[in-house]
Design an enzyme around this catalytic site. Sequence first.
Site, PDB file in Angstrom:
ATOM      1  N   LYS A 215     -12.881  15.577  -0.014  1.00 11.11           N
ATOM      2  CA  LYS A 215     -12.443  14.328  -0.634  1.00 11.11           C
ATOM      3  C   LYS A 215     -13.454  13.894  -1.693  1.00 11.11           C
ATOM      4  O   LYS A 215     -13.104  13.582  -2.819  1.00 11.11           O
ATOM      5  CB  LYS A 215     -12.284  13.270   0.458  1.00 11.11           C
ATOM      6  CG  LYS A 215     -11.774  11.943  -0.004  1.00 11.11           C
ATOM      7  CD  LYS A 215     -11.474  11.062   1.199  1.00 11.11           C
ATOM      8  CE  LYS A 215     -11.229   9.629   0.781  1.00 11.11           C
ATOM      9  NZ  LYS A 215     -10.960   8.751   1.912  1.00 11.11           N
ATOM     10  N   GLU A 221     -22.620  20.316   3.230  1.00 13.77           N
ATOM     11  CA  GLU A 221     -22.186  21.571   3.857  1.00 13.77           C
ATOM     12  C   GLU A 221     -21.152  22.278   2.990  1.00 13.77           C
ATOM     13  O   GLU A 221     -21.246  23.477   2.719  1.00 13.77           O
ATOM     14  CB  GLU A 221     -21.561  21.299   5.243  1.00 13.77           C
ATOM     15  CG  GLU A 221     -22.534  20.820   6.302  1.00 13.77           C
ATOM     16  CD  GLU A 221     -22.713  19.312   6.320  1.00 13.77           C
ATOM     17  OE1 GLU A 221     -22.362  18.643   5.306  1.00 13.77           O
ATOM     18  OE2 GLU A 221     -23.207  18.785   7.325  1.00 13.77           O
ATOM     19  N   GLY A 276     -10.514  10.860   5.909  1.00 10.14           N
ATOM     20  CA  GLY A 276     -10.712  12.294   6.153  1.00 10.14           C
ATOM     21  C   GLY A 276      -9.976  12.784   7.398  1.00 10.14           C
ATOM     22  O   GLY A 276      -9.226  13.767   7.353  1.00 10.14           O
ATOM     23  N   ARG A 277     -10.167  12.090   8.527  1.00  9.15           N
ATOM     24  CA  ARG A 277      -9.566  12.566   9.783  1.00  9.15           C
ATOM     25  C   ARG A 277      -8.068  12.267   9.861  1.00  9.15           C
ATOM     26  O   ARG A 277      -7.433  12.562  10.865  1.00  9.15           O
ATOM     27  CB  ARG A 277     -10.324  11.990  10.978  1.00  9.15           C
ATOM     28  CG  ARG A 277     -10.429  10.486  11.007  1.00  9.15           C
ATOM     29  CD  ARG A 277     -11.463  10.027  12.025  1.00  9.15           C
ATOM     30  NE  ARG A 277     -11.702   8.587  11.951  1.00  9.15           N
ATOM     31  CZ  ARG A 277     -12.538   7.996  11.112  1.00  9.15           C
ATOM     32  NH1 ARG A 277     -13.227   8.724  10.239  1.00  9.15           N
ATOM     33  NH2 ARG A 277     -12.711   6.693  11.126  1.00  9.15           N
ATOM     34  N   GLU A 362     -14.427   9.455  16.270  1.00  7.58           N
ATOM     35  CA  GLU A 362     -14.953   8.963  14.997  1.00  7.58           C
ATOM     36  C   GLU A 362     -14.250   7.645  14.632  1.00  7.58           C
ATOM     37  O   GLU A 362     -14.821   6.794  13.960  1.00  7.58           O
ATOM     38  CB  GLU A 362     -14.774   9.997  13.885  1.00  7.58           C
ATOM     39  CG  GLU A 362     -15.682   9.720  12.703  1.00  7.58           C
ATOM     40  CD  GLU A 362     -15.747  10.852  11.694  1.00  7.58           C
ATOM     41  OE1 GLU A 362     -16.856  11.272  11.338  1.00  7.58           O
ATOM     42  OE2 GLU A 362     -14.684  11.315  11.244  1.00  7.58           O
ATOM     43  N   HIS A 393      -9.490  27.153  35.867  1.00 10.04           N
ATOM     44  CA  HIS A 393     -10.453  28.045  36.517  1.00 10.04           C
ATOM     45  C   HIS A 393     -11.877  27.675  36.155  1.00 10.04           C
ATOM     46  O   HIS A 393     -12.794  28.470  36.351  1.00 10.04           O
ATOM     47  CB  HIS A 393     -10.142  29.498  36.154  1.00 10.04           C
ATOM     48  CG  HIS A 393      -8.800  29.912  36.671  1.00 10.04           C
ATOM     49  ND1 HIS A 393      -8.626  30.575  37.866  1.00 10.04           N
ATOM     50  CD2 HIS A 393      -7.554  29.680  36.185  1.00 10.04           C
ATOM     51  CE1 HIS A 393      -7.332  30.760  38.081  1.00 10.04           C
ATOM     52  NE2 HIS A 393      -6.662  30.229  37.065  1.00 10.04           N
ATOM     53  N   LYS A 513     -27.541  12.187   7.965  1.00  8.91           N
ATOM     54  CA  LYS A 513     -27.510  12.824   6.641  1.00  8.91           C
ATOM     55  C   LYS A 513     -28.719  12.397   5.824  1.00  8.91           C
ATOM     56  O   LYS A 513     -29.358  13.203   5.154  1.00  8.91           O
ATOM     57  CB  LYS A 513     -26.250  12.399   5.879  1.00  8.91           C
ATOM     58  CG  LYS A 513     -24.956  12.944   6.418  1.00  8.91           C
ATOM     59  CD  LYS A 513     -23.865  12.598   5.397  1.00  8.91           C
ATOM     60  CE  LYS A 513     -22.491  12.635   5.997  1.00  8.91           C
ATOM     61  NZ  LYS A 513     -21.478  12.037   5.152  1.00  8.91           N
TER      62      LYS A 513
HETATM   63  C1  G6Q Z   1     -13.441  11.781   8.440  1.00  6.70           C
HETATM   64  C2  G6Q Z   1     -14.754  11.697   7.879  1.00  6.70           C
HETATM   65  C3  G6Q Z   1     -15.460  13.030   7.682  1.00  6.70           C
HETATM   66  C4  G6Q Z   1     -15.112  13.732   6.366  1.00  6.70           C
HETATM   67  C5  G6Q Z   1     -16.131  14.848   6.135  1.00  6.70           C
HETATM   68  C6  G6Q Z   1     -15.841  15.641   4.896  1.00  6.70           C
HETATM   69  O1  G6Q Z   1     -12.724  10.838   8.638  1.00  6.70           O
HETATM   70  O2  G6Q Z   1     -14.720  10.937   6.740  1.00  6.70           O
HETATM   71  O3  G6Q Z   1     -15.249  13.918   8.749  1.00  6.70           O
HETATM   72  O4  G6Q Z   1     -13.812  14.221   6.409  1.00  6.70           O
HETATM   73  O5  G6Q Z   1     -17.417  14.306   6.082  1.00  6.70           O
HETATM   74  O6  G6Q Z   1     -15.850  14.813   3.791  1.00  6.70           O
HETATM   75  P1  G6Q Z   1     -15.356  15.330   2.387  1.00  6.70           P
HETATM   76  O7  G6Q Z   1     -13.915  15.657   2.504  1.00  6.70           O
HETATM   77  O8  G6Q Z   1     -15.641  14.245   1.418  1.00  6.70           O
HETATM   78  O9  G6Q Z   1     -16.148  16.598   2.097  1.00  6.70           O
END
Ligand code: G6Q
Length: 550
Positions: A215, A221, A276-277, A362, A393, A513
């Site tokens: 996003k 990462e 994001g989620r 989250e 199990h 971070k």
């Molecule tokens: C989700 C969070 C988080 C996000 C990641 C990746 O709700 O905001 O998990 O999706 O940190 O972020 P980017 O898509 O900006 O790389």
Amino acid sequence: MTTSNETTQKLPLTKRPAWKALENHYQNIHETSMRTLFAEDPHRGERFVADGAGVHLDYSKNRITDETVQMLVRLAVECGLRENIDAMFSGKKINITENRAVLHTALRIPRTGRLLVDGKDVVSEVHAVLDRMGTFSDKVRAGQWRGFTDKPIRNIVNIGIGGSDLGPVMAYEALKHYSQRNLTFRFVSNVDGTDFEEAARDLNPEETLFIVSSKTFTTLETMTNARTARSWTLNALHDEKAIARHFVAVSTNGAEVTKFGIDTENMFGFWDWVGGRYSMDSAIGLSTMIAIGQDNFRAMLAGFHSMDEHFRTAPFDKNLPVLMGLLTIWYNNFFGAQTTAVLPYDQYLKRFPAYLQQLTMESNGKYVTVDGKRVDYETSPIFWGEPGTNGQHSFYQMIHQGTKLIPCDFIGFCKPLNRYPHHHQLLMANMIAQAEALAFGWTAEQVKAEGSPDWLVPHRTFEGNRPSNTILCDELTPHILGALVALYEHSVFTQGTIWNIDSFDQWGVELGKVLAKRIIPELENSAASPLGHDSSTNALVTHYLRVKKE
Ligand code: G6Q
């Protein structure tokens, strides 16, 4: 004029009449066994059920009566759930700490719908992106999207993390049955180089397409992995022009995408009102669409939408996400349950618990209310789980006979997607039996009647009274996957509304971070000193540097 509900909504949660009533009710009911509840009402198993969007929920094996449901629904009303649902669906900025609307539900409004946000119709924008994704994924699936050396793309690698990874991986695994099998899909998320190395080691760069999903397009990462992927591609193809054929981006940040070297022609956008989620049904789902095709992807969106409509319109006592959210509150806040187990009896849903962990924890793992006050009640339980029957199990022992109360969600399907119906019957028999065993247990008398010696009886007795929901659907289709994800999204929303927290921000991931940024140069430069952390952090950095040098 102020209504009595508005007055109630001004009270702190634990002072509201419905909360107080539930506290008293808990005292009356917590020792009642489900054996008794079922014996008193022979139709309980047919009454405590709800249906919506193709999902059947049996919530009869819970420690509840009709009165419990009424009180929980009253709590939802007193907490303004109706108003909050309307606020979310209409695009009000309910993510208050980020001053954003929360409109993942707009991602699945049919083409003919309309929703104005800041004067613009977002539905037409959503469908314009879906159409572009459709054209692109059709090309890849047909072998028409060619790599730099004119070979068709066969491998698709999604690079992303968190919300830009967990949804795509889960959906790919869940809908593998519908996927185009001559294409290989990989998902790289961890900054651990092993993730990239193992994902790419057997792939031919000439046939590999990277989808950089981020996003913000600034996530450490993802950008590290994307740069490694870029070098990996250029090492093989030796020409910058190759990037345009082997990289596409999914992002809201056109400037950063361009800076990275990806033409915005090859960028699929979304909007800041998609968290994001909550984004697997946006362009973040590009890998899903390539895997299953645009028609199946649209069927998944239709499944999301039908659960959205159910959530928006069904009365609370018949509303699946509301009921599930309220049951979570009941166990979490009144019984003191710390966790919820999610137990899909379907191998394709093996990543569903991991996906739900982010969605639930989250969103609702927060100790501050929307007004910035410390809560004086518990918020999100820990979500965890593994597919059945494997879990049986290993950790089910504790669910049956441990000292902790662990409410469970069983998820199963009447029809299998594989060619082994006999396996499916065994699978489903196990799921149904587990819910039965948890609820009713196995008494000492029953154990004795089986001829157990007295000393073994306590070990073989199951006290039961352990609650579960059973979610039963006809078949795992794209439509049903959408409905299931939306079910949990809205259950999380219901809980967040009761707890009065912002379910859509994630400030809790920031501090780590920031601190990592300080430590990165210290690990890169062995001469860095003096270290300015606490003694433990200093010692760990020093130890690492010493071993690295050796
Ligand atoms: C989700 C969070 C988080 C996000 C990641 C990746 O709700 O905001 O998990 O999706 O940190 O972020 P980017 O898509 O900006 O790389």
